[in-house]
Write a protein that holds these residues in place. Structure first.
Motif, short mmCIF file in Angstrom:
data_model
loop_
_atom_site.label_atom_id
_atom_site.label_comp_id
_atom_site.label_asym_id
_atom_site.label_seq_id
_atom_site.Cartn_x
_atom_site.Cartn_y
_atom_site.Cartn_z
N ARG A 31 0.85 -1.19 0.00
CA ARG A 31 0.00 0.00 0.00
C ARG A 31 0.89 1.24 0.00
N PRO A 32 1.51 1.58 -1.13
CA PRO A 32 2.44 2.71 -1.16
C PRO A 32 1.80 4.05 -0.81
N ARG A 33 0.47 4.17 -1.01
CA ARG A 33 -0.21 5.43 -0.69
C ARG A 33 -0.41 5.63 0.81
N ALA A 34 -0.14 4.58 1.60
CA ALA A 34 -0.36 4.68 3.05
C ALA A 34 0.53 5.74 3.68
N LEU A 35 1.74 5.92 3.15
CA LEU A 35 2.66 6.89 3.74
C LEU A 35 2.11 8.31 3.59
N GLY A 36 1.61 8.64 2.41
CA GLY A 36 1.04 9.96 2.21
C GLY A 36 -0.16 10.20 3.10
N ALA A 37 -1.01 9.17 3.25
CA ALA A 37 -2.19 9.30 4.11
C ALA A 37 -1.78 9.49 5.57
N LEU A 38 -0.71 8.81 5.98
CA LEU A 38 -0.22 8.97 7.36
C LEU A 38 0.30 10.38 7.58
N LEU A 39 1.06 10.90 6.63
CA LEU A 39 1.62 12.24 6.77
C LEU A 39 0.55 13.33 6.75
N LEU B 167 -2.84 10.57 13.56
CA LEU B 167 -2.32 9.21 13.53
C LEU B 167 -0.92 9.12 14.12
N TRP B 168 -0.24 10.27 14.22
CA TRP B 168 1.09 10.24 14.81
C TRP B 168 1.01 9.88 16.30
N LEU B 169 -0.12 10.21 16.94
CA LEU B 169 -0.32 9.79 18.33
C LEU B 169 -0.45 8.28 18.42
N ILE B 170 -1.14 7.69 17.44
CA ILE B 170 -1.27 6.24 17.39
C ILE B 170 0.11 5.60 17.15
N LEU B 171 0.91 6.23 16.28
CA LEU B 171 2.26 5.74 16.04
C LEU B 171 3.05 5.67 17.34
N LEU B 172 2.98 6.74 18.13
CA LEU B 172 3.73 6.78 19.39
C LEU B 172 3.19 5.80 20.41
N SER B 173 1.86 5.73 20.56
CA SER B 173 1.29 4.84 21.57
C SER B 173 1.51 3.38 21.22
N SER B 174 1.34 3.03 19.94
CA SER B 174 1.57 1.65 19.52
C SER B 174 3.03 1.27 19.67
N LEU C 60 -4.36 3.46 25.60
CA LEU C 60 -4.40 4.70 24.85
C LEU C 60 -4.48 4.43 23.35
N ASN C 61 -3.72 3.44 22.89
CA ASN C 61 -3.74 3.08 21.48
C ASN C 61 -5.14 2.67 21.03
N ASN C 62 -5.80 1.86 21.83
CA ASN C 62 -7.14 1.38 21.46
C ASN C 62 -8.18 2.50 21.49
N VAL C 63 -8.08 3.38 22.46
CA VAL C 63 -9.00 4.52 22.53
C VAL C 63 -8.79 5.45 21.33
N LEU C 64 -7.53 5.68 20.97
CA LEU C 64 -7.24 6.52 19.82
C LEU C 64 -7.72 5.88 18.52
N ALA D 218 0.91 3.40 10.64
CA ALA D 218 1.28 4.13 11.86
C ALA D 218 1.63 3.16 12.98
N MET D 219 0.86 2.11 13.12
CA MET D 219 1.06 1.19 14.24
C MET D 219 2.29 0.32 14.06
N PHE D 220 2.56 -0.12 12.83
CA PHE D 220 3.76 -0.92 12.61
C PHE D 220 5.01 -0.03 12.60
N ALA D 221 4.90 1.15 11.98
CA ALA D 221 6.04 2.07 11.97
C ALA D 221 6.38 2.52 13.38
N GLY D 222 5.35 2.62 14.25
CA GLY D 222 5.60 3.00 15.63
C GLY D 222 6.52 2.02 16.33
N GLY D 223 6.29 0.73 16.09
CA GLY D 223 7.16 -0.28 16.69
C GLY D 223 8.60 -0.12 16.25
N THR D 224 8.80 0.29 15.01
CA THR D 224 10.15 0.49 14.49
C THR D 224 10.78 1.76 15.04
#
Length: 309
Positions: free
Chosen positions: A57-65, A70-77, A165-169, A184-190
């Motif tokens: 899903r190459p378009r996912a990066l643009g949608a995330l940015l 979703l950056w909060l989900i990235l951090l919480s995940s 927090l992740n689930n509520v978000l 966001a959630m997988f990139a957060g782990g990285t």
């Protein structure tokens, strides 16, 4: 018959997810023994998954940015996975998992704050049960305050808080593109685990990234495949079962974690842990009780640790 088979398959998918996460402490400890600490291991595993999502899903990066929420989900995940994997590698598996599953306490409080959900008497009861269970688990043998005694205990608590927090978000921002949430959630782990590992290594507190060896690369690759299979199982089951049943089935992770730790001789299951764990488990079951059944949803990307609250 067809419906029964679908239900059984959905439950099996959730059981696979619970099994992988429940026994994940074992390969993380093996990777640690090979020189790869759990933070670097988490970053590597989720890095492979992130790359797979971007390829599919190459378009996912643009949608995330384009969706700063979703950056909060990235951090919480990311914080959830870093704390949980680090905790079960360094500490008592049973204690860390039980403290992680204090999640209903934090979920209820966060849902009240972020989603304006009411604190009903049933919610109050499960908060009391979960906190009482935590006090039993943490009660020092010689007396004193029932507080986390080991850094791994704190990691279990922090992991459960960020999990909630992740689930509520995820519920709050359910209108955002699903592929962006997944990224966001997988990139957060990285990013979170990798950033923390790099910071600790620079400070001399943790080991640096080791030179890749064939056993290390194979182990990380196999573990990444296992987590990918677990996430697919979660997606399949959560999309076809009521949220209340999903929450109940996923509590089996506690059984897999504690059972594997005892059977493999890594931990001893005390009466104190059994009593405290039973109270926490009861709180989780009450959190699932009387939740409305949800109709099947179209396939979407779920968090590696997502469960209904």
């Amino acid at each position: 018959m067809h419906t029964s088979r679908q239900t059984l398959a959905a439950i099996s998918g959730l059981m696979l997810n619970a099994f992988v996460w429940g026994v994940s402490w074992w390969p993380f400890r093996d990777l640690h023994a090979l020189g790869l600490n759990p933070l670097w291991a988490t970053a590597a595993i989720y890095g492979l998954s992130t790359a797979a999502i971007l390829l599919a899903r190459p378009r996912a990066l643009g949608a995330l940015l384009r969706n700063p929420a979703l950056w909060l989900i990235l951090l919480s995940s990311g914080a959830t996975n870093a704390a949980f994997n680090w905790g079960v590698t360094e500490g008592d598996v049973v204690r860390v998992v039980l403290l992680f599953y204090l999640m209903p306490v934090w979920a209820a409080l966060l849902a009240r704050w972020l989603l304006q959900e009411r604190l009903t008497p049933l919610v109050g009861l499960r908060l009391v049960l979960a906190l009482a269970g935590a006090m039993v688990v943490l009660w020092p043998p010689g007396g004193g305050l029932p507080l986390p005694q080991h850094p791994a205990d704190w990691l279990g608590v922090v992991g459960g808080m960020t999990f909630a927090l992740n689930n509520v978000l995820l519920r709050k921002y359910a209108h955002t593109p699903p592929e962006a949430r997944g990224l966001a959630m997988f990139a957060g782990g990285t990013l979170v685990a990798g950033g923390l590992a790099a910071a600790l290594a620079a400070a001399g507190v943790a080991s640096g990234l080791p030179v890749p060896t064939l056993p290390l690369v194979l182990a990380v690759g196999l573990l990444a495949l296992a987590f990918l299979a677990a996430n697919l199982g979660l997606q399949y089951g959560a999309e076809r079962l009521p949220s209340s049943l999903t929450a109940v089935v996923m509590t089996v992770e506690i059984v897999f974690a504690s059972g594997s730790a005892v059977l493999l001789g890594a931990e001893q299951l005390s009466v104190q842990a059994l009593i405290g764990g039973s109270l926490i488990l009861l709180a989780i079951l009450l959190a699932a009780w009387r939740q409305p059944a949800l109709p099947p949803q179209p396939p979407q990307q779920h968090s590696p640790r997502e469960t209904p609250i």
